[in-house]
Design a protein around this motif. Sequence first.
Motif, mmCIF file in Angstrom:
data_model
loop_
_atom_site.group_PDB
_atom_site.id
_atom_site.type_symbol
_atom_site.label_atom_id
_atom_site.label_comp_id
_atom_site.label_asym_id
_atom_site.label_seq_id
_atom_site.Cartn_x
_atom_site.Cartn_y
_atom_site.Cartn_z
ATOM 1 N N LEU A 53 -5.830 4.158 -2.271
ATOM 2 C CA LEU A 53 -6.448 4.301 -0.968
ATOM 3 C C LEU A 53 -6.965 2.940 -0.523
ATOM 4 O O LEU A 53 -7.405 2.129 -1.346
ATOM 5 C CB LEU A 53 -7.609 5.286 -1.013
ATOM 6 N N TYR A 54 -6.936 2.689 0.786
ATOM 7 C CA TYR A 54 -7.378 1.406 1.323
ATOM 8 C C TYR A 54 -8.351 1.650 2.467
ATOM 9 O O TYR A 54 -8.075 2.443 3.371
ATOM 10 C CB TYR A 54 -6.178 0.604 1.840
ATOM 11 N N GLY A 55 -9.496 0.961 2.410
ATOM 12 C CA GLY A 55 -10.488 1.060 3.470
ATOM 13 C C GLY A 55 -10.955 -0.313 3.901
ATOM 14 O O GLY A 55 -10.904 -1.283 3.139
ATOM 15 N N LEU A 56 -11.416 -0.392 5.139
ATOM 16 C CA LEU A 56 -11.836 -1.651 5.729
ATOM 17 C C LEU A 56 -13.271 -1.503 6.234
ATOM 18 O O LEU A 56 -13.616 -0.508 6.879
ATOM 19 C CB LEU A 56 -10.898 -2.001 6.889
ATOM 20 N N ALA A 57 -14.096 -2.505 5.963
ATOM 21 C CA ALA A 57 -15.535 -2.405 6.223
ATOM 22 C C ALA A 57 -15.901 -2.742 7.664
ATOM 23 O O ALA A 57 -16.633 -3.695 7.933
ATOM 24 C CB ALA A 57 -16.299 -3.306 5.260
ATOM 25 N N HIS A 58 -15.411 -1.925 8.592
ATOM 26 C CA HIS A 58 -15.900 -2.000 9.970
ATOM 27 C C HIS A 58 -17.166 -1.139 10.033
ATOM 28 O O HIS A 58 -17.151 -0.001 10.496
ATOM 29 C CB HIS A 58 -14.836 -1.505 10.944
ATOM 30 N N THR A 59 -18.252 -1.730 9.590
ATOM 31 C CA THR A 59 -19.484 -0.974 9.349
ATOM 32 C C THR A 59 -20.003 -0.262 10.586
ATOM 33 O O THR A 59 -20.528 0.856 10.499
ATOM 34 C CB THR A 59 -20.563 -1.918 8.791
ATOM 35 N N ASN A 61 -2.249 9.751 3.573
ATOM 36 C CA ASN A 61 -1.431 8.564 3.863
ATOM 37 C C ASN A 61 -2.135 7.272 3.443
ATOM 38 O O ASN A 61 -2.220 6.308 4.203
ATOM 39 C CB ASN A 61 -1.065 8.516 5.347
ATOM 40 N N HIS A 62 -2.657 7.281 2.221
ATOM 41 C CA HIS A 62 -3.299 6.108 1.623
ATOM 42 C C HIS A 62 -4.598 5.715 2.325
ATOM 43 O O HIS A 62 -5.060 4.576 2.198
ATOM 44 C CB HIS A 62 -2.345 4.911 1.597
ATOM 45 N N ALA A 63 -5.189 6.652 3.061
ATOM 46 C CA ALA A 63 -6.423 6.366 3.778
ATOM 47 C C ALA A 63 -7.471 7.415 3.456
ATOM 48 O O ALA A 63 -7.155 8.531 3.057
ATOM 49 C CB ALA A 63 -6.173 6.338 5.288
ATOM 50 N N ALA A 64 -8.729 7.035 3.635
ATOM 51 C CA ALA A 64 -9.847 7.956 3.467
ATOM 52 C C ALA A 64 -10.279 8.421 4.848
ATOM 53 O O ALA A 64 -10.696 7.592 5.673
ATOM 54 C CB ALA A 64 -11.007 7.264 2.761
ATOM 55 N N PRO A 65 -10.154 9.711 5.174
ATOM 56 C CA PRO A 65 -10.573 10.186 6.494
ATOM 57 C C PRO A 65 -12.002 9.768 6.820
ATOM 58 O O PRO A 65 -12.906 9.895 6.008
ATOM 59 C CB PRO A 65 -10.449 11.710 6.355
ATOM 60 N N GLY A 66 -12.190 9.219 8.021
ATOM 61 C CA GLY A 66 -13.497 8.733 8.445
ATOM 62 C C GLY A 66 -13.728 7.265 8.175
ATOM 63 O O GLY A 66 -14.688 6.687 8.677
ATOM 64 N N VAL A 67 -12.849 6.642 7.384
ATOM 65 C CA VAL A 67 -12.985 5.227 7.037
ATOM 66 C C VAL A 67 -11.876 4.434 7.717
ATOM 67 O O VAL A 67 -10.706 4.807 7.612
ATOM 68 C CB VAL A 67 -12.902 5.019 5.509
ATOM 69 N N PRO A 68 -12.200 3.355 8.424
ATOM 70 C CA PRO A 68 -11.138 2.522 8.993
ATOM 71 C C PRO A 68 -10.169 2.084 7.903
ATOM 72 O O PRO A 68 -10.586 1.635 6.838
ATOM 73 C CB PRO A 68 -11.900 1.331 9.581
ATOM 74 N N GLY A 69 -8.879 2.228 8.169
ATOM 75 C CA GLY A 69 -7.870 1.921 7.165
ATOM 76 C C GLY A 69 -6.948 0.804 7.590
ATOM 77 O O GLY A 69 -7.297 -0.031 8.441
ATOM 78 N N ILE A 70 -5.759 0.792 7.018
ATOM 79 C CA ILE A 70 -4.813 -0.304 7.256
ATOM 80 C C ILE A 70 -4.410 -0.364 8.727
ATOM 81 O O ILE A 70 -4.171 -1.454 9.263
ATOM 82 C CB ILE A 70 -3.573 -0.152 6.337
ATOM 83 N N GLU A 71 -4.361 0.778 9.405
ATOM 84 C CA GLU A 71 -3.983 0.774 10.818
ATOM 85 C C GLU A 71 -5.021 0.034 11.659
ATOM 86 O O GLU A 71 -4.666 -0.723 12.568
ATOM 87 C CB GLU A 71 -3.801 2.206 11.335
ATOM 88 N N VAL A 72 -6.300 0.258 11.370
ATOM 89 C CA VAL A 72 -7.351 -0.469 12.083
ATOM 90 C C VAL A 72 -7.253 -1.965 11.774
ATOM 91 O O VAL A 72 -7.439 -2.808 12.654
ATOM 92 C CB VAL A 72 -8.743 0.079 11.709
ATOM 93 N N LEU A 122 0.827 -1.206 0.000
ATOM 94 C CA LEU A 122 0.000 0.000 0.000
ATOM 95 C C LEU A 122 0.862 1.256 0.000
ATOM 96 O O LEU A 122 0.605 2.202 -0.760
ATOM 97 C CB LEU A 122 -0.923 -0.006 1.221
ATOM 98 N N ASN A 123 1.886 1.276 0.826
ATOM 99 C CA ASN A 123 2.753 2.448 0.923
ATOM 100 C C ASN A 123 3.496 2.725 -0.377
ATOM 101 O O ASN A 123 3.890 3.867 -0.641
ATOM 102 C CB ASN A 123 3.755 2.282 2.062
#
Length: 388
Positions: free
Chosen positions: A135-141, A349-360, A129-130
């Motif tokens: 962009l990467y997002g994770l579906a923690h709905t 940083n490859h993330a969408a603000p407000g959306v759980p990303g790779i760190e989550v 990803l880096n």
Amino acid sequence: MNTVIPKIRMGFVGGGEGSFIAQAHHQAAGLDGRFELVCGAFSRDAQNNLRTGNRLGLPQSRCYSTWQLMLEAERALPAEQSMELLVIVTPNHLHAPVASEALAAGFHVFSEKPAALSLAELQDLKTRLNNSAGLYGLAHTYLGYPMVWQARHMVRNGVIGNLRKVLVEYPQGWLSQDVASQGNKQAEWRGQLALSGAGGCIADIGTHAFSLAEFVADQAITHLCANLGVHVEGRQLDDDAAMLFKMAQGASGVLIASQVCAGEENPLSIRVYGDKGGLEWRQEQPASLIHRSLDQPMRTLRSGTGQPWLCEAATQRMRLPAGHPEGYLEAMANLYGDFATAIRTGGVNHAAPGVPGIEVGLRGMAFIEAAIASHRSDAKWTPLECNV
């Protein structure tokens, strides 16, 4: 003059007939009119794949037999025609490999959780990803619900004082019997180590409880003392989990996740207590947030547009006036909406603000592995270590 913003073209990997979660993704993505489905590799079964694509209004030429072929073919199309976002709604074992190749091919990725089969595999994905532009997002709905954001805001702003206790529960009953042997495909793959990973219930729903606890408390869980159980004979992976935990700023907590609580549906809930009061939120009544205080009567905050006592982060995730229930699809649609904004305006940083990303995702995988290690250990506390 208003400029027309084109819809984001998306493709699905997984989601053939019988997939609840894929249907939810498709409906949620379409709720605000910002996405259109243009392609998919829905099933390894050729007829299922074509029937699914036909039902979704896709031409046969954009219904691919494999996800590898889809990435190759979509990448070769003109930029104004090819998909921009790949949505992954497969069993767990494909989450990281598909995401990795999609990012390498130049596509954004929105994946079901858990993000990988292991922490090591996900760390490799983070490197990919880096090195990409995606962009990467994770579906923690459940992190898309407005009143969850309201609870986080109130904790952050000291409304309940210094946080002391976090209680999070996620009991389900759908695996109370051996439904996998009765032909339930969703239960079947979740019980296989190669497809699900080392965690059963702890990965499937325990990660939701874990991420909700860290999000609302606004601090990390640092240590676990876990007990995992298997209550249905012949089942390989855990179907029940209970644990104590410690948090970074001194709060203590309890997490329960189970899929053998007969009769339960989907009552994910969280209670947090500080030295001035407490908050309670329940997924089955998502429009309500209960606030308890030491010196005031209990009050219930209700979601709805135009409520002046709610924070901006909550109200911007609401579509309807108070008394008009919004639920699971709207929560997922909030994640899609934030992802759409990031795609069109640029993420961070490859993330969408407000959306759980790779760190989550990394925190979730570390949680699964720490819970399993704790269960197998005689030590009272197992550290949850994760460098994100």
